[in-house]
Design an enzyme around this catalytic site. Sequence first.
Site, PDB file in Angstrom:
ATOM      1  N   ALA A 120      24.624 -26.041 109.208  1.00 40.26           N
ATOM      2  CA  ALA A 120      25.575 -25.973 108.095  1.00 40.26           C
ATOM      3  C   ALA A 120      24.942 -25.285 106.906  1.00 40.26           C
ATOM      4  CB  ALA A 120      26.012 -27.374 107.705  1.00 40.26           C
ATOM      5  N   ASN A 121      25.799 -24.781 106.056  1.00 40.09           N
ATOM      6  CA  ASN A 121      25.380 -24.306 104.736  1.00 40.09           C
ATOM      7  C   ASN A 121      25.774 -25.364 103.727  1.00 40.09           C
ATOM      8  OD1 ASN A 121      24.606 -21.937 105.901  1.00 40.09           O
ATOM      9  ND2 ASN A 121      25.781 -20.648 104.528  1.00 40.09           N
ATOM     10  N   ARG A 122      24.976 -25.500 102.676  1.00 42.82           N
ATOM     11  CA  ARG A 122      25.356 -26.403 101.594  1.00 42.82           C
ATOM     12  C   ARG A 122      26.401 -25.719 100.736  1.00 42.82           C
ATOM     13  NH1 ARG A 122      21.415 -30.388 101.569  1.00 42.82           N
ATOM     14  NH2 ARG A 122      19.469 -29.586 102.405  1.00 42.82           N
TER      15      ARG A 122
END
Lengths: 234, 234
Positions: free
Chosen positions: A41-43
Amino acid sequence: EIVAAVESVLAPQRAGRLAGRKVLVTAGPTHEPIDPVRYIANRSSGRQGFAIAAAAAEEGADVVLVSGPVSLADPPGVNVVRVETAREMMAAVESALPVDAAVMTAAVADWRTEADSGHKIKKDGSGRPPALVLVENPDILATLGHHPSARPKLLVGFAAETDDLIANARAKLDRKGCDWIVANDVNPETGNMGGAFNTVRIVSRAGIEEWPRLAKEDVARRLVGRIADHFAGA
Amino acid sequence: EIVAAVESVLAPQRAGRLAGRKVLVTAGPTHEPIDPVRYIANRSSGRQGFAIAAAAAEEGADVVLVSGPVSLADPPGVNVVRVETAREMMAAVESALPVDAAVMTAAVADWRTEADSGHKIKKDGSGRPPALVLVENPDILATLGHHPSARPKLLVGFAAETDDLIANARAKLDRKGCDWIVANDVNPETGNMGGAFNTVRIVSRAGIEEWPRLAKEDVARRLVGRIADHFAGA
């Protein structure tokens, strides 16, 4: 009846400086599955993108918001399309074309795993980790910037950077074929990422404009005002 | 005053079948940072673990809930410790020892990246993805199961599986040194993961007990009842 019909044809459908304009906004992270229980995931909280979509709708635009997984409610008057992966986001963005303006705030994962295993990957007892083969995701921003038939009239990219903010933003402007890059500093000490405030610079071929630290809602209203100025020829 | 003091010494501090017992619950995923904007995550809503912590507190236990990143409120009467990574969870669990019972529902990441870069990793234009070197995280469940001085009197592990549910659960029981494994089926078609219901089997050295599909709150109450039975010698 005839008078009412004529009025409805002549009057803009919605009040506001972006009435009659179609605006696409992307927001949030993407999640790239590794197997049924794991993902990369990306933040991204999605807050800046949701605020921009809300501000554009308040200004009368017809807004489509394509969002990755976030815990935010749909902004009023906005058509929200929820997706999980970069490939799903690319497809939703292409479905929304043509648009007058596109504001691409989503933190799209650059890479996905080559094959989502479909089965939970187990430790094999060797102590060696599994080989995760990564492949590049489609570049949604560059796809719009170089679109052969439906490039948005105004294309705004976002660049979340920790280092060399301006150099990276300028390089991105050219590489992706954008009109403006909103460069924001996501060094952990700023608290911008996931927080209520943002510190941005607007990078275009005309130069760099530094904005003060503002609430994300205020960044959104100011950016939407600049988009309206652009279409007004200001 | 003397009567009141004597009563407070003699009376259990809280009513309930687990009054005077300390119970540790872990819940949620862990997030393992790759760089300031990216991480590897496990899918886990934390709902089953939060429900177990709430049910144990209702039964009078002194409950510590160590949770990874979830969007759930603290259950009433529970001491909640929020963490992000597997190593932070391991440290918080060790701080909570000794305990009478530990119920380990967290979906702990098996691997983390060798070094969190601290700086955003950039595409290098080669089309080749970055090399992500993974290393094994501490095994929190096995650490408790084989703890030299403070093994919980009753250690309950969870096994989220898509395949070979019972065989994997039995192997885990031995390898981790648990007393019971709650095996739950997380095949996407069950809707259990992230949903309101759960389908579990309780695997112990005595055998396998199949439970019907139940709301996660009911799985929690039933499991806490079984823990109370265990301490009552039933």
